[in-house]
Design a protein around this motif. Structure first.
Motif, mmCIF file in Angstrom:
data_model
loop_
_atom_site.group_PDB
_atom_site.id
_atom_site.type_symbol
_atom_site.label_atom_id
_atom_site.label_comp_id
_atom_site.label_asym_id
_atom_site.label_seq_id
_atom_site.Cartn_x
_atom_site.Cartn_y
_atom_site.Cartn_z
ATOM 1 N N SER A 23 0.807 -1.051 0.171
ATOM 2 C CA SER A 23 0.110 -0.048 0.008
ATOM 3 C C SER A 23 0.857 1.200 -0.089
ATOM 4 C CB SER A 23 -0.867 -0.054 1.132
ATOM 5 O OG SER A 23 -0.406 0.321 2.289
ATOM 6 N N GLY A 24 0.251 2.148 0.061
ATOM 7 C CA GLY A 24 0.924 3.640 0.010
ATOM 8 C C GLY A 24 1.624 3.835 1.568
ATOM 9 N N PHE A 25 1.547 3.091 2.512
ATOM 10 C CA PHE A 25 1.969 3.111 3.921
ATOM 11 C C PHE A 25 3.564 2.912 3.592
ATOM 12 C CE2 PHE A 25 -2.394 2.514 5.094
ATOM 13 C CZ PHE A 25 -2.724 3.440 6.046
ATOM 14 N N ALA A 26 4.468 3.575 4.335
ATOM 15 C CA ALA A 26 5.636 3.355 4.531
ATOM 16 C C ALA A 26 6.407 4.112 3.237
ATOM 17 C CB ALA A 26 6.368 2.040 4.635
ATOM 18 N N ARG A 27 5.481 5.103 2.584
ATOM 19 C CA ARG A 27 5.969 5.529 1.379
ATOM 20 C C ARG A 27 7.205 6.608 1.765
ATOM 21 N NH1 ARG A 27 2.519 7.895 4.430
ATOM 22 N NH2 ARG A 27 1.728 10.041 4.426
ATOM 23 N N ILE A 28 7.212 7.318 2.864
ATOM 24 C CA ILE A 28 8.186 8.336 2.985
ATOM 25 C C ILE A 28 9.496 7.831 3.409
ATOM 26 C CG2 ILE A 28 8.492 10.333 4.352
ATOM 27 C CD1 ILE A 28 6.116 10.401 2.754
ATOM 28 N N SER A 29 9.771 6.812 4.001
ATOM 29 C CA SER A 29 10.688 6.119 4.158
ATOM 30 C C SER A 29 11.266 5.443 3.143
ATOM 31 C CB SER A 29 10.787 4.970 5.462
ATOM 32 O OG SER A 29 9.747 4.211 5.337
ATOM 33 N N ALA A 30 10.326 4.504 2.403
ATOM 34 C CA ALA A 30 10.667 4.224 0.852
ATOM 35 C C ALA A 30 11.341 5.159 0.041
ATOM 36 C CB ALA A 30 9.574 3.510 0.440
ATOM 37 N N TYR A 31 10.634 6.326 -0.161
ATOM 38 C CA TYR A 31 11.363 7.297 -1.084
ATOM 39 C C TYR A 31 12.251 8.260 -0.708
ATOM 40 C CZ TYR A 31 7.078 6.471 -3.811
ATOM 41 O OH TYR A 31 6.003 5.987 -4.672
ATOM 42 N N THR A 32 12.886 8.196 0.708
ATOM 43 C CA THR A 32 13.757 9.014 1.104
ATOM 44 C C THR A 32 14.913 8.237 1.672
ATOM 45 O OG1 THR A 32 12.845 9.064 3.424
ATOM 46 C CG2 THR A 32 12.241 10.959 2.016
ATOM 47 N N GLY A 33 14.819 6.829 1.993
ATOM 48 C CA GLY A 33 15.518 5.999 2.648
ATOM 49 C C GLY A 33 15.969 6.382 4.134
ATOM 50 N N LEU A 34 15.062 7.031 4.758
ATOM 51 C CA LEU A 34 15.108 7.391 6.058
ATOM 52 C C LEU A 34 14.531 6.198 6.870
ATOM 53 C CD1 LEU A 34 13.957 11.103 6.541
ATOM 54 C CD2 LEU A 34 16.231 10.295 6.679
ATOM 55 N N GLN A 35 15.111 5.981 8.090
ATOM 56 C CA GLN A 35 14.530 4.922 9.051
ATOM 57 C C GLN A 35 13.378 5.452 9.409
ATOM 58 O OE1 GLN A 35 17.211 3.587 12.029
ATOM 59 N NE2 GLN A 35 18.949 3.722 10.714
ATOM 60 N N THR A 36 12.197 4.563 9.774
ATOM 61 C CA THR A 36 10.732 4.522 10.430
ATOM 62 C C THR A 36 10.720 3.833 11.508
ATOM 63 O OG1 THR A 36 8.702 5.234 10.027
ATOM 64 C CG2 THR A 36 9.425 3.177 8.733
ATOM 65 N N VAL A 37 9.871 4.070 12.279
ATOM 66 C CA VAL A 37 9.579 3.118 13.330
ATOM 67 C C VAL A 37 8.927 1.884 13.068
ATOM 68 C CG1 VAL A 37 8.249 2.954 15.666
ATOM 69 C CG2 VAL A 37 9.283 5.202 15.043
ATOM 70 N N LEU A 38 8.173 1.705 12.115
ATOM 71 C CA LEU A 38 7.558 0.621 11.649
ATOM 72 C C LEU A 38 6.818 0.826 10.267
ATOM 73 C CD1 LEU A 38 6.703 -2.330 12.265
ATOM 74 C CD2 LEU A 38 4.421 -1.411 13.390
ATOM 75 N N GLY A 39 7.116 0.161 9.370
ATOM 76 C CA GLY A 39 6.501 0.215 7.945
ATOM 77 C C GLY A 39 5.373 -0.607 7.827
ATOM 78 N N TRP A 40 5.525 -1.756 7.195
ATOM 79 C CA TRP A 40 4.493 -2.454 6.995
ATOM 80 C C TRP A 40 4.197 -3.859 8.144
ATOM 81 C CZ3 TRP A 40 5.444 -3.485 1.059
ATOM 82 C CH2 TRP A 40 4.918 -2.325 0.288
ATOM 83 N N PRO A 41 3.716 -3.968 8.937
ATOM 84 C CA PRO A 41 3.768 -4.983 9.907
ATOM 85 C C PRO A 41 3.805 -6.589 9.423
ATOM 86 C CG PRO A 41 2.121 -3.484 10.397
ATOM 87 C CD PRO A 41 2.668 -2.970 9.248
ATOM 88 N N GLY A 42 2.922 -6.428 8.463
ATOM 89 C CA GLY A 42 2.839 -7.689 7.697
ATOM 90 C C GLY A 42 4.420 -8.525 7.069
ATOM 91 N N HIS A 43 4.935 -7.516 6.574
ATOM 92 C CA HIS A 43 6.409 -7.693 6.123
ATOM 93 C C HIS A 43 7.303 -7.999 7.081
ATOM 94 C CE1 HIS A 43 6.452 -6.642 1.544
ATOM 95 N NE2 HIS A 43 5.579 -7.745 1.732
ATOM 96 N N GLU A 44 7.348 -7.050 8.377
ATOM 97 C CA GLU A 44 8.036 -7.294 9.373
ATOM 98 C C GLU A 44 7.987 -8.601 10.268
ATOM 99 O OE1 GLU A 44 10.470 -5.376 10.518
ATOM 100 O OE2 GLU A 44 10.076 -4.035 8.863
ATOM 101 N N SER A 45 6.580 -8.831 10.023
ATOM 102 C CA SER A 45 6.522 -10.400 10.784
ATOM 103 C C SER A 45 6.767 -11.647 9.938
ATOM 104 C CB SER A 45 4.881 -10.380 10.980
ATOM 105 O OG SER A 45 4.469 -11.806 11.534
ATOM 106 N N GLN A 46 6.509 -11.356 8.537
ATOM 107 C CA GLN A 46 7.094 -12.517 7.875
ATOM 108 C C GLN A 46 8.677 -12.607 7.534
ATOM 109 O OE1 GLN A 46 5.939 -11.588 3.649
ATOM 110 N NE2 GLN A 46 6.894 -13.432 2.794
ATOM 111 N N TRP A 47 9.467 -11.449 7.675
ATOM 112 C CA TRP A 47 11.045 -11.586 7.490
ATOM 113 C C TRP A 47 11.526 -11.555 8.677
ATOM 114 C CZ3 TRP A 47 12.028 -13.109 2.847
ATOM 115 C CH2 TRP A 47 11.130 -12.946 1.763
#
Length: 129
Positions: A23-47
């Motif tokens: 989705s568009g969530f985590a878009r800012i960290s993705a486009y800037t390369g800046l760290q974020t607190v949490l992006g996509w919880p499903g991916h975090e859980s999976q990986w």
């Protein structure tokens, strides 16, 4: 415009809305390369092999945006070493953003018609809890 501003700004952890994968969530960290607190919880859980490592991050992000308690917000900003708080359409749709708290306590470093970015400078709050 906000992403361009962030690309030129000093690095730091950025707070943005948490949401679903692909989705568009985590878009800012993705486009800037800046760290974020949490992006996509499903991916975090999976990986990362489960949700344990995420801990309370999703709730903490919500609380930073929504809580009327500056003490709670300050504690979480320090805990995650957050420098920038991004408030755009995703954040406004996901949370009841407490603009008053953010406007009163933090410096606005970028603003246009749809986005506001605040900067948290810990040294300004050394004596506060």
């Amino acid at each position: 415009q906000a992403i361009e501003w962030l690309l030129e700004a000093p690095d730091g952890v950025i707070l943005e809305a948490v949401g679903g994968s692909y989705s568009g969530f985590a878009r800012i960290s993705a486009y800037t390369g800046l760290q974020t607190v949490l992006g996509w919880p499903g991916h975090e859980s999976q990986w990362r092999g489960g949700a344990q490592e995420m801990g309370s991050r999703e709730t903490d992000v919500r609380n930073i945006y929504q809580s009327s308690s500056w003490e709670e917000t300050l504690f979480l900003l320090k805990e995650y070493e957050i420098r920038y708080i991004y408030v755009g359409s995703y954040e406004r749709n996901a949370y009841r953003v407490d603009d008053n708290k953010l406007d009163q306590k933090l410096e606005t470093v970028f603003e246009n018609d749809s986005v506001k970015i605040y900067e948290f400078t810990p040294v300004l709050f050394l004596g506060e809890q």
